[in-house]
Scaffold this motif. Structure first.
Motif, PDB file in Angstrom:
ATOM      1  N   GLN A 147      11.094  12.241 -28.987  1.00 47.72           N
ATOM      2  CA  GLN A 147      10.385  12.977 -27.829  1.00 47.72           C
ATOM      3  C   GLN A 147      11.503  13.825 -27.297  1.00 47.72           C
ATOM      4  N   SER A 175       9.422   8.834 -23.095  1.00 51.23           N
ATOM      5  CA  SER A 175       7.965   9.234 -22.921  1.00 51.23           C
ATOM      6  C   SER A 175       7.329   9.217 -21.541  1.00 51.23           C
ATOM      7  N   TYR A 207       5.199   9.717 -18.270  1.00 50.47           N
ATOM      8  CA  TYR A 207       3.790   9.319 -18.136  1.00 50.47           C
ATOM      9  C   TYR A 207       3.660   8.877 -16.588  1.00 50.47           C
ATOM     10  N   LYS A 241       0.958  13.197 -19.458  1.00 46.40           N
ATOM     11  CA  LYS A 241       1.698  12.321 -20.245  1.00 46.40           C
ATOM     12  C   LYS A 241       2.224  12.994 -21.541  1.00 46.40           C
ATOM     13  N   TYR A 280       2.997  12.735 -25.289  1.00 45.96           N
ATOM     14  CA  TYR A 280       2.370  11.638 -26.166  1.00 45.96           C
ATOM     15  C   TYR A 280       2.508  12.225 -27.526  1.00 45.96           C
TER      16      TYR A 280
END
Length: 561
Positions: free
Chosen positions: A31, A125, A127, A209, A211
Motif C-alpha cells: 500500500q 492500510s 482506515y 479506507k 483497500y
C-alpha cells in the motif's frame, strides 16, 4: 463427436472454470503512504454543503510507512476498551482510527495478534471514521486538525467521554461519545451558539479506507462499500468504480460503510430526517463512504444537536439481528453477504449455530446438519432411489432393446418408453434429489464463507479451520512440489471416492458417451471442491455416505444385486 457429448464436455469445463474464477485469490501489493487532510466543504447553488474527499488525501508522499504503534504515539489519545474491542480515539480530529478486535486472531497461531480493524494514517492500510459539522457560512468549525479537550481518560461501556472545543467566536462544540458492550458507538454532538447571529450547520460523517484485496480476501463474498439506503441494499465493489467517481443517494434511516469478509464499519442514520449518502473512489485503492444530514438552524443563544451511531467490528449475525430489533436499524443483517439464497442461507446458519451450542464442535454440527437434511429429504429421495433401483434392475432389458433396434432410434425410444410404463418407472425422478441439493449446496457454501462463527472453528484430526481448505494435501504429506490445482487434501479425495461409489449404484445412461462422461464427474468434482472450505467437503462426503446407505437398502428391498 455427438452434439450431446459436446454439450456435456462444455458444461463440465465451464463449471470448473467458473469455480476457479470465483475462488481465485489475487496477490496483494504494497500500500502507499497517504497524506492527511481535513474534509473539504463544497457548496453548489443553494444546496447543502457536501463532504468531498480531497485527492491529496490519497497521494503518495514518499514518506516511510510506519508501524501502527509508532503512529499511535504521535498524538494524544483516549483509550477505548470493552470485552470485545481495544483501541483509542485520536483527540486531534476526534478520529476513530485505532480499533483491535480482542476475540479474533489474525491466524491460527496463538501469537499472531488480534485483528487490527481501524488503523491510523501513515500506516500500511489507513482506515478510520470522522464525524462533525459542515457549513457554507464561513463559520470556524472543528475539523481533522482540531485538538479537542477531553473529560475522561478511557471510553468504556460504563464511562462515556465528553469532548469540548470553542471556536473563539462564541460558538462552543461538545461531543459525547459512548460505547456499548459490543461494537456500537454513539456520537452525540451539540452546538451552543453565543455568536450573536443565527447559524445553519449540517452534521456529517465519513468512513475512509485504503483497500486492496489480499490473501484473506474472498471472491465469493462482497468486499467494498455497502449500505441500505432508501430501503434497498447498495453494494459497490472496489474494481467497479473509477477514481473520483461518486454514487449519491437520499435516504431516511438506513446505514452505510465499508465491509470485508468478516468485518465492517458503518454509520447508522436517523429515521426522522433526510440524509445525503455518497459512495466514492477517491484515489487509487482508496474509498470513502460519507453522509451529510439535514440542516440545523441554531438561533443566537440557542443550542442545536445531532446524534449518529457508528458500528465497527465483526459481522456476528445474531448480534446484527439484535441491533436491528433494539435500534430499529433497517436490514442491518445484510452487512453479511447471504447471497441469492438468503431464505435458506440465514436459517441454515441459525440451525448450525444451535447444533454447535448443543454439541460443542462445529464440525460435528455440520455432520449432524447433513444427517438432518438427509432425513428431511428422505421421502423424496426414497421415491427417487426406488425408481433408480428399478431402472438398474431392468438394465438387461434396456440393453436388449438397444441391441434389437440399434439401427432405428425412434423405435428404440418407443420400446424403452413402453418398458418404463410397464415397470412403472420414471427415468427423470432420479434427478430430483440433485435438483434439491443444488440450492442446499450453494446456501451451505455461503454460510461457510460468510459466518465468522465458523472462522478458525476446528474439527477433529488435522482440520483446524472449517472455513479453510483441507491442509493435509498431497504436497504436505509427501514434501514434493505439486501444482496447486493438483494438490488435493484427504477429505476432497474421500468425497470423490464416495461420489464414485454412489454413482456405481445408479443405472448407467443409455448413451455410451454420456455414461463415460458420468464416470468422469467424480474426478471433476473432486478437483472442483478440492480447494473449497473443508466444512463443505465434509458435509458433502457424509451426505454421499448416507445416500449410499439409503440407496443400498432400497436396492435390497427391490431385489437388485
Amino acid at each position: 463427436m455427438k452434439e450431446e457429448t459436446k454439450g456435456l464436455y462444455m458444461a463440465i469445463i465451464l463449471s470448473a472454470a467458473a469455480v476457479l474464477v470465483i475462488n481465485w485469490i489475487w496477490p496483494s501489493n504494497p500500500q502507499k503512504v497517504e497524506n492527511e487532510v481535513p474534509a473539504v466543504v463544497e457548496q453548489q447553488n443553494n444546496d447543502a454543503p457536501k463532504v468531498v474527499a480531497d485527492s491529496a488525501l490519497y497521494t503518495p508522499t514518499g514518506h516511510e510507512i510506519l508501524e501502527i504503534k509508532d503512529v499511535l504515539q504521535k498524538d494524544k489519545r483516549i483509550a477505548i476498551k470493552n470485552a470485545k474491542i481495544e483501541g483509542s480515539l485520536r483527540l486531534k480530529g476526534a478520529r476513530f482510527d485505532s480499533l483491535n478486535l480482542s476475540k479474533y486472531k489474525k491466524t491460527l497461531e496463538e501469537d499472531s495478534g488480534t485483528i487490527e480493524l481501524l488503523q491510523p494514517s501513515g500506516t500500511q492500510s489507513p482506515y478510520y471514521a470522522e464525524f462533525g459539522w459542515l457549513s457554507s457560512e464561513g463559520i470556524r468549525l472543528p475539523d481533522s486538525n482540531t485538538v479537542w479537550q477531553a473529560m475522561g481518560s478511557e471510553l468504556t461501556p460504563e464511562s462515556p467521554i465528553l469532548l469540548e472545543w470553542n471556536n473563539g467566536n462564541g460558538i462552543k462544540f461538545t461531543r459525547k461519545i459512548s460505547v456499548d458492550e459490543n461494537y456500537m458507538f454513539t456520537i452525540e454532538q451539540t452546538i451552543e451558539n453565543k455568536s450573536g447571529k443565527n447559524i445553519t450547520v449540517y452534521p456529517y460523517g465519513l468512513i475512509s479506507k485504503v483497500y486492496k484485496p489480499d490473501d484473506n480476501s474472498s471472491k465469493v463474498v462482497h468486499e467494498g462499500m455497502l449500505g441500505v439506503v432508501d430501503g434497498s441494499l447498495k453494494e459497490f465493489a472496489p474494481n467497479k468504480l473509477d477514481v473520483n467517481e461518486k454514487k449519491e443517494f437520499t435516504t431516511k434511516g438506513g446505514w452505510a460503510g465499508f465491509g470485508e469478509r468478516y468485518w465492517f464499519s458503518a454509520f447508522v442514520l436517523g429515521k426522522d430526517t433526510e440524509n445525503k449518502v455518497h459512495f466514492g473512489k477517491t484515489g487509487e485503492d482508496a474509498f470513502q463512504t460519507d453522509f451529510t444530514g439535514a440542516p440545523i438552524n441554531i438561533a443566537s443563544g440557542a443550542i442545536g444537536s445531532s446524534s449518529v451511531k457508528f458500528y465497527s467490528g465483526a459481522k456476528e449475525i445474531a448480534l446484527l439481528d439484535e441491533y436491528t430489533k433494539k435500534h430499529g436499524i433497517e436490514k442491518f443483517d445484510l452487512a453479511v453477504d447471504f447471497g441469492w439464497y438468503y431464505f435458506l442461507t440465514k436459517p441454515f446458519f441459525y440451525i448450525l449455530e444451535f447444533l454447535y451450542h448443543f454439541i460443542g464442535n462445529m464440525g460435528w454440527a455440520i455432520l449432524l446438519f447433513a444427517a438432518l437434511l438427509r432425513l428431511a429429504m428422505f421421502p423424496v429421495a426414497n421415491k427417487s432411489y426406488e425408481s433408480m433401483s428399478k431402472m438398474k434392475k431392468v438394465q438387461p432389458k434396456i440393453q436388449a432393446i438397444q441391441q434389437t433396434y440399434k439401427n432405428d432410434r425412434m423405435r428404440q425410444q418407443q420400446a424403452m418408453m413402453e418398458l418404463y410404463r410397464k415397470e412403472k418407472i420414471n427415468p427423470a425422478s432420479g434427478c430430483l434429489p440433485m435438483f434439491i441439493q443444488i440450492p442446499v449446496f450453494f446456501s451451505l457454501y455461503k454460510v461457510l464463507n460468510i459466518a465468522i462463527e465458523i472462522r478458525h472453528a476446528p474439527f477433529i484430526g488435522w482440520i483446524k479451520d472449517l472455513s479453510a481448505p483441507d491442509p493435509m494435501t498431497l504436497s504436505a504429506m509427501s514434501g514434493l512440489p505439486i501444482p496447486s490445482w493438483l494438490d488435493l487434501g484427504v477429505w476432497p479425495i474421500l468425497m470423490g471416492l464416495t461420489m464414485y461409489l454412489q454413482q456405481k449404484l445408479s443405472p448407467k445412461p443409455a448413451n455410451k458417451d454420456q455414461a463415460r462422461m458420468m464416470m468422469l464427474l467424480p474426478i471433476v468434482f473432486t478437483f472442483m471442491l478440492g480447494h473449497f472450505a473443508s466444512g463443505l467437503v465434509i458435509y458433502w462426503t457424509l451426505s454421499n455416505v448416507l445416500s449410499i446407505i439409503q440407496q443400498k437398502a432400497i436396492m435390497h428391498k427391490v431385489g437388485v444385486k
